[in-house]
Design an enzyme around this catalytic site. Sequence first.
Site, PDB file in Angstrom:
ATOM      1  N   LYS A 149       0.872  -1.179   0.000  1.00  0.00           N
ATOM      2  CA  LYS A 149       0.000   0.000   0.000  1.00  0.00           C
ATOM      3  C   LYS A 149       0.910   1.230   0.000  1.00  0.00           C
ATOM      4  O   LYS A 149       1.169   1.842   1.031  1.00  0.00           O
ATOM      5  CB  LYS A 149      -0.932  -0.025   1.217  1.00  0.00           C
TER       6      LYS A 149
HETATM    7  N1  PXG Z   1      -7.491  -1.954  -3.643  1.00  0.00           N
HETATM    8  C1  PXG Z   1      -6.888  -0.755  -3.629  1.00  0.00           C
HETATM    9  C2  PXG Z   1      -6.014  -0.373  -4.760  1.00  0.00           C
HETATM   10  C3  PXG Z   1      -7.059   0.086  -2.528  1.00  0.00           C
HETATM   11  O1  PXG Z   1      -6.445   1.271  -2.503  1.00  0.00           O
HETATM   12  C4  PXG Z   1      -8.535  -1.548  -1.532  1.00  0.00           C
HETATM   13  C5  PXG Z   1      -8.298  -2.356  -2.634  1.00  0.00           C
HETATM   14  C6  PXG Z   1      -9.384  -2.068  -0.412  1.00  0.00           C
HETATM   15  O2  PXG Z   1      -8.576  -2.377   0.721  1.00  0.00           O
HETATM   16  P1  PXG Z   1      -9.111  -2.211   2.211  1.00  0.00           P
HETATM   17  O3  PXG Z   1      -7.998  -2.693   3.059  1.00  0.00           O
HETATM   18  O4  PXG Z   1      -9.424  -0.762   2.403  1.00  0.00           O
HETATM   19  O5  PXG Z   1     -10.325  -3.047   2.328  1.00  0.00           O
HETATM   20  C7  PXG Z   1      -7.896  -0.304  -1.466  1.00  0.00           C
HETATM   21  C8  PXG Z   1      -8.112   0.600  -0.296  1.00  0.00           C
HETATM   22  C9  PXG Z   1      -8.993   6.673  -0.308  1.00  0.00           C
HETATM   23  C10 PXG Z   1      -9.002   5.317   0.267  1.00  0.00           C
HETATM   24  O6  PXG Z   1      -8.625   7.605   0.418  1.00  0.00           O
HETATM   25  C11 PXG Z   1      -8.603   4.231  -0.496  1.00  0.00           C
HETATM   26  C12 PXG Z   1      -8.617   2.974   0.078  1.00  0.00           C
HETATM   27  C13 PXG Z   1      -9.024   2.787   1.363  1.00  0.00           C
HETATM   28  C14 PXG Z   1      -9.407   3.880   2.118  1.00  0.00           C
HETATM   29  C15 PXG Z   1      -9.400   5.167   1.561  1.00  0.00           C
HETATM   30  O7  PXG Z   1      -9.349   6.831  -1.492  1.00  0.00           O
HETATM   31  N2  PXG Z   1      -8.208   1.940  -0.708  1.00  0.00           N
END
Ligand code: PXG
Length: 289
Positions: A149
Site C-alpha cells: 500500500k
Molecule cells: N485496492 C486498492 C487499490 C485500494 O487502494 C482496496 C483495494 C481495499 O482495501 P481495504 O484494506 O481498504 O479493504 C484499497 C483501499 C482513499 C481510500 O482515500 C482508499 C482505500 C481505502 C481507504 C481510503 O481513497 N483503498
Amino acid sequence: MLVHIDGRYLPKSEAKVSVFDHGFLYGDGIFEGIRLYQGNVFRLEEHLERLEWSAKAICLELPWSRKEISDIVCETCRRNDLTDGYIRLVISRGTGDLGLSPKNCPKPSIVCIADKIALYPEALYTQGMRIITAPTRRISPAALPPMIKSLNYLNNILAKIEAQQHGFHECLMLNEQGFVAECTGDNVFLVHKGRLLTPASHSGALVGITRQVAMEIAAELGLKVVETNLTRYDVWNADECFLTGTAAEVIPVIEVDARRIGDGKPGPQTARILEVFRRKASAEGTRLR
Ligand code: PXG
C-alpha cells in the site's frame, strides 16, 4: 482539527511536511486507510500488520513499535473528538536530498490524519453502482507489487480518471494477463451459483482488509469462497457483483461494461453480506476510551 506529525499534534493549517520529503518527491512511502465506527477502530491490528509488511517490502525500517503506532492512531482520534471517521496513517521515507536514494533520508516521518469521510452517495448502496473496465491495466507485481500500500497511486488514478471521463464513479482494472485484478480503490467479488468468487491475492490486487472481512462473513453465511483467476466474461455473467474497501465498505454493482449483472438489482447475498458487515463494524474494534 489536529494532525499528528512526528510526535506533535498540529492544527490543520500548520500540519505541513518538507518539500524535501521523499514521500512528496518520489512517492517513497506507505499508508493505511482505517475506519472508526462508534468509537472503535475497525480491524486496527490487521491494518498495522499490513503496514509492517508494506514497510518491509520497501526496505523501510519502522522506528516505532506496533503499540506506538496504535497509540498514535487512537490518540489522533481522541484529540479530534471523533467517534466515526476515516483515519489516514502515512509513513514516508522522510526528508533527504534530491536524488532518489533512500540513503539520504536518515529518518522516516509518520503522519496521522483523522477526519470525516465522504462516501459514495448513499443511494448507490441500495440501488447499486454501474462501472466499466478501464483501459489502463493494473501494474504488474514484477514492477511494483500491488500488495504494497504505497504512496504511488498514479496507476489507479489514471484508471479513475478514465472512469470519470465516461461518467462512472469506479472501474474494473485488469492485470497484464487480462484477468480481473480489482477496482481503483476497492476489491471485487462475484456471487455465482451459490459461490463467492474473488481474484486471488497474487492476481494483482491489494489484499484488502474489507476483502478479508467479506470472505469471513460469506463463510459464516455458508457460501463457499473461491480465490481464482476471473475474466470480464465471468463478471458479466455473474449472478451478483459487489466491491469492498475501507472507504466503500460493501457496495453492490448492478452493471459492468453495459451488461446488466443478474436482474440488474443488488443481489440477495450482497445484501446479507452488507448487513452483517455493518453489524460487525458497529460491534467490533479497538476501543478509543
Ligand atoms: N485496492 C486498492 C487499490 C485500494 O487502494 C482496496 C483495494 C481495499 O482495501 P481495504 O484494506 O481498504 O479493504 C484499497 C483501499 C482513499 C481510500 O482515500 C482508499 C482505500 C481505502 C481507504 C481510503 O481513497 N483503498
